[in-house]
Design an enzyme around this catalytic site. Structure first.
Site, PDB file in Angstrom:
ATOM      1  N   GLY B 125       1.856   7.200  10.840  1.00 49.85           N
ATOM      2  CA  GLY B 125       1.167   7.392  12.113  1.00 49.85           C
ATOM      3  C   GLY B 125       0.243   8.592  12.133  1.00 49.85           C
ATOM      4  CB  SER B 128      -7.014  13.895   9.183  1.00 53.88           C
ATOM      5  OG  SER B 128      -7.612  13.294   8.047  1.00 53.88           O
ATOM      6  CB  ILE B 153       4.582  11.743  -1.724  1.00 56.19           C
ATOM      7  CG1 ILE B 153       5.032  11.757  -0.262  1.00 56.19           C
ATOM      8  CG2 ILE B 153       4.956  13.037  -2.441  1.00 56.19           C
ATOM      9  CD1 ILE B 153       6.535  11.632  -0.101  1.00 56.19           C
ATOM     10  CB  THR B 154      -0.116  12.961  -5.165  1.00 60.31           C
ATOM     11  OG1 THR B 154      -1.123  12.452  -4.292  1.00 60.31           O
ATOM     12  CG2 THR B 154      -0.631  12.937  -6.597  1.00 60.31           C
ATOM     13  NE  ARG B 253      -8.637  20.655   2.838  1.00 58.82           N
ATOM     14  CZ  ARG B 253      -8.307  20.854   4.094  1.00 58.82           C
ATOM     15  NH1 ARG B 253      -8.641  21.980   4.699  1.00 58.82           N
ATOM     16  NH2 ARG B 253      -7.646  19.944   4.761  1.00 58.82           N
ATOM     17  N   GLY B 352     -26.197  -1.399 -14.490  1.00 64.22           N
ATOM     18  CA  GLY B 352     -26.250  -2.850 -14.348  1.00 64.22           C
ATOM     19  C   GLY B 352     -24.936  -3.500 -14.746  1.00 64.22           C
ATOM     20  CD  GLU B 376      -4.230  18.404  -1.057  1.00 63.38           C
ATOM     21  OE1 GLU B 376      -3.244  17.690  -0.803  1.00 63.38           O
ATOM     22  OE2 GLU B 376      -4.222  19.622  -0.945  1.00 63.38           O
ATOM     23  N   GLY B 377      -7.383  16.105   2.775  1.00 63.93           N
ATOM     24  CA  GLY B 377      -8.348  16.219   3.859  1.00 63.93           C
ATOM     25  C   GLY B 377      -9.588  15.409   3.528  1.00 63.93           C
ATOM     26  CD  GLN B 380     -15.614  11.303   6.647  1.00 62.47           C
ATOM     27  OE1 GLN B 380     -14.550  11.204   6.035  1.00 62.47           O
ATOM     28  NE2 GLN B 380     -16.768  11.001   6.088  1.00 62.47           N
TER      29      GLN B 380
END
Lengths: 364, 399
Positions: B125, B128, B153-154, B253, B352, B376-377, B380
Site C-alpha cells: 500500500g 514512495s 526487498i532487494t 542514492r 536496429g 531507492e526513490g 519523480q
C-alpha cells in the site's frame, strides 16, 4: 584526489566578482540592453580587478600569476550572471591576450602584452565567426596567403566584439586548410570595420562585421610565428568560457523564476506549490549544476595541458541546449509577464539563444 | 581545490573492477538473466572471498567505492546486486545504528559463509510514501513484536533464507505519530515469525532476488531497534525516525546513480564499438551542422552520461566529506535514472534488429537500467525532493 571545493583564493574571487556583478552589472544591464551602451565607469571598475593582466608575465608588466582556465570559468560565470553583454565586453581583451600569453613569440609578447597592463581598459578583439550558416571554425572561408614578407588576408567576419575600438585584432584565417591567427593592427590597409551589428540579444555588446580585402600584415604577425598557434586549444578555451557564461545566464534566470514562482499566487497558493512549476525549477537546478560541474572538469583538464576537445565539445553543445531550455522555462514560469520587458527573463532568453552562435567570442 | 584526478588506489580499484566485470560478470550475465531464480554460486563464492579479504561491501563512502560499483554494473547490474554483503540493510545500520549495533550486526559480513543484507521499506500500500507504513512494532516486555508485510526487498531471500543475514525493517511504533513513529528494526535470519513468501519475476536485474517478507508476530530483542525508541511528535514532518531513514537514502542514492551510469556506459561502449567496426568515428570537435544524426545521438548520450556522472561524483564526494548531501544525492539519482533509461533505450533503437535481439546484452541493459529510475526513490520522488530543497519548501508547501 577528487574534490569539488574551490580553493580559498578561488572562493574569494567568486565572492568578489559576485559582489561586483550585483552592485554594477545588475544595476545597469536593462538600460544597457535598451540603449546599446555600457557606461564606461562599469568597464573601468572591472578593469581594476585585473582580470586580463593577472596572468600576463611580470616581464611584460603583468602580475605573472599562473593562468587557470578553471579560475577564469569561475569568474566568467559570475560576470555572466550579472550580465552577458557586459561580461563579454569586460573579458573581450583576453581574446587576444590569452593566445598571446600561451602561444605568442617573445617578440609578439613584448610588443603587445604590456598594452594590456595599463591603467585603463584596452580594447582588443578576435575575429573568428563568418557570416554563413555553415560556418566551421576548422574550415574558414577567410584565407591567409604568404606573399613576399607579408601575409595577405581576404574574407569577411562577423560578431567581432568591440572591433571599432580595438587597436589590435586577432584574425583567424585558413592557411593551407589549417586555421591560424594573425595579429592585425587597426591601421592595416585592407581592413574595413563595417557598421555595428543589430542582434536579437547581447544588444549592449558592440559587435561588428569586418571585411579583409588584400589586407597585408607582416609575416612576423602570425600568432606563434614560425610554429603557428594551436587553434584547437584556443577553441577549447572558448568552449569552456562560453559554457561557464551559459551557466551564469541560466542561473540568473533560474533564481528569478524561482523567486517569482514563490511570490506569484494562483488559485489561492503560490504557483511554486504546483508540481508542474516546481518540477520545471528542479530540472533547471539539476541541469545548471551538471553543466557547471562539466565546465569545471573540462577546464581542469585544460589547465593540466591535456587535450580536452572531446570534453569541451560535449560540454559546449550541452551548455547551449541547457541555457536555452532554462531561460525559456524561466519565461514560461512568468507567463505573460515573462514576455514583457519589465522583467529580465525575456532578455536572458534572447541572450541564451545566442550561445550556439557565439563560437570564439570569449575565452578563459 | 577543485580536482578530478583519482588517487592511484582509486585507479587500481577501478581497473581491477573493470577486469573482473569483463572476465567474470559479462560471460555469465545472459545465463542468469534467462535463469531468473538460479544462484551464481561460483560468482558468489569468489565475491565473498574477495570481500572477506578486504575487497569491501556494496556501500563504501568514497569516490573509489562508487566508481568501483559503476564498473561492476558495467559488467552486470543484476549480478552486482547478488554479490554478498550487508547491502542496503548494512547502509541503514551504518547510518543509524550505535557502535555496538554496528559491531553486533555487521561482524558477520566478514566471517563464515556468504551472507546478504536487505532493507524492508516498501509495502503493497505504500511505495514512495514511506510515512504511510502499516507494519507495526509493539513493545512486549523486552521484545518488539513485528507484524506486517513487506515487499520489494532487494536480496531479501538470500538475506533471510539462503544465509545468516538480516533485513532492516521499517515499522511504526505509534500510528498516530505519523513519521515520528517510524522506526527501523533489525530482523535476523532464522527469527521465528519472519518468512520470505514470494520472489518477484522482473523486467530486469533478474539475477537479483526481490522478495516479500511476512512478519507474523515476529519477536526480536529490544536492542534490535536502530536509533532512539522515543517517539517525538513534531508536526513539521522532519522527525528523528524519518530523518534517519532519509539519511540512509542520502548515502544510497549516489550509489544507485553510479550503478545506473555503469549500465548506461555499457550500452554506450557497445554501440561505439559497433560503429567503430563499421569505420564510423565520432567527430567531437566538428560543428553541429556537419554531424550525422548518429553522431549527434551519440554525443547527446555521452554528454548526458557525463552530466549525470559529475552530479554523482559530487554527491559521493560530499558524503565522503561528511557534508549534508540530500539535495545533491537526489539530483544525481534523478538525473542518472533518466540518463540510463534514455541511453539504453536509444541504443536499442540505434542498433536496429541487433539491439532488440537477445543475442546481445544491449536489450538486457535497457531492462536492467530502468530499475535505477525506480528503486531507492523514483525519478519523480527525487525531483520532488530537489524541488522542495531549491524552493526551501516543506512537505506541506509542496506535495
Amino acid at each position: 584526489m577528487v574534490s569539488f571545493s574551490p580553493s580559498e583564493e578561488q572562493q574569494m574571487i567568486i565572492n568578489m566578482v559576485k559582489e561586483f556583478s550585483t552592485d554594477h552589472l545588475r544595476r545597469v544591464y536593462r538600460e544597457c540592453d535598451e540603449s546599446g551602451i555600457i557606461p564606461a565607469d562599469v568597464i573601468d571598475t572591472a578593469w581594476e580587478f585585473g582580470f586580463i593582466s593577472t596572468s600576463i608575465p611580470e616581464e611584460f608588466q603583468g602580475l605573472g600569476e599562473a593562468r587557470s582556465s578553471l579560475t577564469g570559468a569561475l569568474i566568467a560565470e559570475e560576470l555572466a550572471w550579472g550580465d552577458l553583454s557586459i561580461a563579454m565586453h569586460i573579458l573581450c581583451p583576453s581574446l587576444v591576450a590569452i593566445p598571446l600569453v600561451e602561444m605568442g613569440t617573445d617578440e609578439q609578447k613584448s610588443k603587445y602584452l604590456p598594452g594590456f597592463c595599463g591603467d585603463r581598459f584596452k580594447a582588443a578583439t578576435a575575429a573568428l565567426i563568418e557570416p554563413r550558416f555553415d560556418f566551421d571554425p576548422a574550415a574558414l572561408s577567410t584565407t591567409a596567403r604568404l606573399n613576399g614578407g607579408d601575409y595577405v588576408l581576404n574574407g569577411e567576419k562577423c560578431y567581432v566584439p568591440l572591433a571599432a575600438d580595438a587597436d589590435l585584432l586577432l584574425v583567424y584565417a585558413s592557411e593551407n586548410d589549417c586555421t591560424q591567427g594573425f595579429l592585425v593592427e587597426k591601421a592595416a590597409t585592407g581592413l574595413e570595420i563595417m557598421e555595428r551589428e543589430k542582434n536579437m540579444g547581447i544588444k549592449a555588446l558592440a559587435t561588428y562585421e569586418l571585411s579583409l580585402k588584400d589586407c597585408r600584415v607582416p609575416k612576423g604577425n602570425r600568432l606563434g610565428g614560425e610554429d603557428g598557434c594551436d587553434f584547437g586549444r584556443i577553441l577549447n578555451y572558448s568552449r569552456v568560457a562560453l559554457s561557464a557564461m551559459a551557466v551564469g545566464v541560466a542561473r540568473g534566470a533560474f533564481e528569478y523564476a524561482r523567486d517569482y514562482a514563490k511570490e506569484r499566487s494562483a488559485f489561492g497558493e503560490p504557483i511554486a506549490s504546483r508540481q508542474t512549476i516546481a518540477f520545471m525549477l528542479a530540472e533547471m537546478a539539476i541541469e545548471i549544476d551538471a553543466t557547471r560541474l562539466m565546465t569545471w572538469e573540462a577546464t581542469w583538464k585544460l589547465d593540466r595541458g591535456e587535450d580536452a576537445t572531446k570534453e569541451a565539445s560535449l560540454l559546449k553543445s550541452y551548455a547551449d541546449e541547457m541555457v536555452l531550455t532554462v531561460t525559456d522555462r524561466a519565461v514560461q514560469i512568468l507567463g505573460g509577464h515573462g514576455y514583457i520587458r519589465d522583467h529580465p527573463v525575456e532578455l536572458w532568453l534572447r541572450n541564451g539563444r545566442g550561445f550556439a552562435t557565439f563560437n570564439g567570442m570569449a575565452i578563459v | 581545490m577543485i580536482e578530478f584526478e583519482l588517487t592511484p588506489e582509486e585507479e587500481a580499484t577501478i581497473a581491477a573492477a573493470h577486469k573482473e566485470a569483463e572476465e567474470l560478470l559479462r560471460p555469465i550475465a545472459r545465463y542468469y538473466d534467462e535463469h531468473e531464480h538460479e544462484s551464481p554460486k561460483d560468482f558468489i563464492e569468489q565475491q565473498w572471498a574477495q570481500q572477506r579479504s578486504g575487497g569491501g561491501g556494496m556501500l563504501g563512502l568514497g569516490v573509489g567505492a562508487a566508481l568501483r560499483i559503476e564498473e561492476t554494473c558495467w559488467g552486470d547490474a543484476g549480478l552486482m546486486l547478488v554479490a554478498p554483503g550487508s547491502g542496503l540493510g548494512g547502509a541503514a545500520i551504518l547510518m543509524t545504528g550505535t557502535q555496538e549495533q554496528q559491531q553486533r550486526f555487521l561482524k558477520r559480513y566478514s566471517e563464515g559463509e556468504p551472507k546478504w543484507g536487505g532493507m524492508a521499506m516498501t509495502e503493497s500500500g505504500c511505495g514512495s510514501d514511506t510515512s504511510a507504513i502499516q507494519t507495526t512494532a509493539v513493545l512486549d516486555g523486552d521484545e518488539w513484536v513485528l507484524n506486517g508485510e513487506k515487499i520489494f526487498i532487494t536480496g531479501g531471500q538470500r538475506a533471510m533464507d539462503e544465509s545468516d543475514g538480516l533485513v532492516v525493517v521499517w515499522a511504526t511504533v505509534d500510528k498516530t505519530a505519523g513519521r515520528a513513529g517510524m522506526k527501523s528494526f533489525v530482523v535476523e535470519a532464522g527469527t521465528p515469525g519472519a518468512r520470505i513468501e514470494k520472489v518477484e519475476n522482473k523486467l530486469g536485474i533478474r539475477a537479483s532476488d526481490t522478495a516479500t517478507l511476512i512478519l507474523d508476530n515476529c519477536r526480536i530483542p529490544y536492542e534490535n531497534i536502530l536509533g532512539s525508541p522515543e517517539v517525538r511528535k513534531v508536526d513539521s514532518g522532519q522527525t528523528a525516525g524519518f530523518k534517519r531513514a532519509m539519511a540512509t537514502f542520502d548515502a544510497t542514492r549516489p550509489i544507485i546513480a553510479a550503478m545506473a551510469l555503469g549500465v548506461g556506459r555499457a550500452a554506450l561502449d557497445f554501440i561505439k564499438e559497433a560503429l567503430e567496426k563499421e569505420g564510423i568515428q565520432i567527430r567531437y570537435g566538428a560543428p553541429r551542422h556537419k554531424l550525422t544524426a548518429i553522431e549527434r545521438d551519440i554525443m547527446d548520450m555521452e554528454a548526458g552520461y557525463k552530466a549525470a556522472h559529475m552530479l554523482m561524483l559530487r554527491a559521493v564526494w560530499m558524503m565522503s566529506q561528511f557534508q549534508a548531501n540530500s539535495l545533491e544525492a537526489s539530483m544525481a539519482k534523478a538525473k542518472a535514472g533518466l540518463v540510463v533509461t534514455r541511453i539504453t533505450q536509444k541504443a536499442v533503437e540505434m542498433m536496429g534488429p541487433l539491439g532488440y535481439s537477445r543475442k546481445y546484452l544491449l536489450e538486457k541493459w535497457m531492462r536492467d537500467g530502468k530499475i535505477n529510475d525506480i528503486f531507492e526513490g523514483t525519478g519523480q520522488i527525487n525531483m520532488l525532493i530537489v524541488a522542495r530543497r531549491v524552493l526551501d519548501y516543506t512537505r506541506d508547501q509542496l506535495k
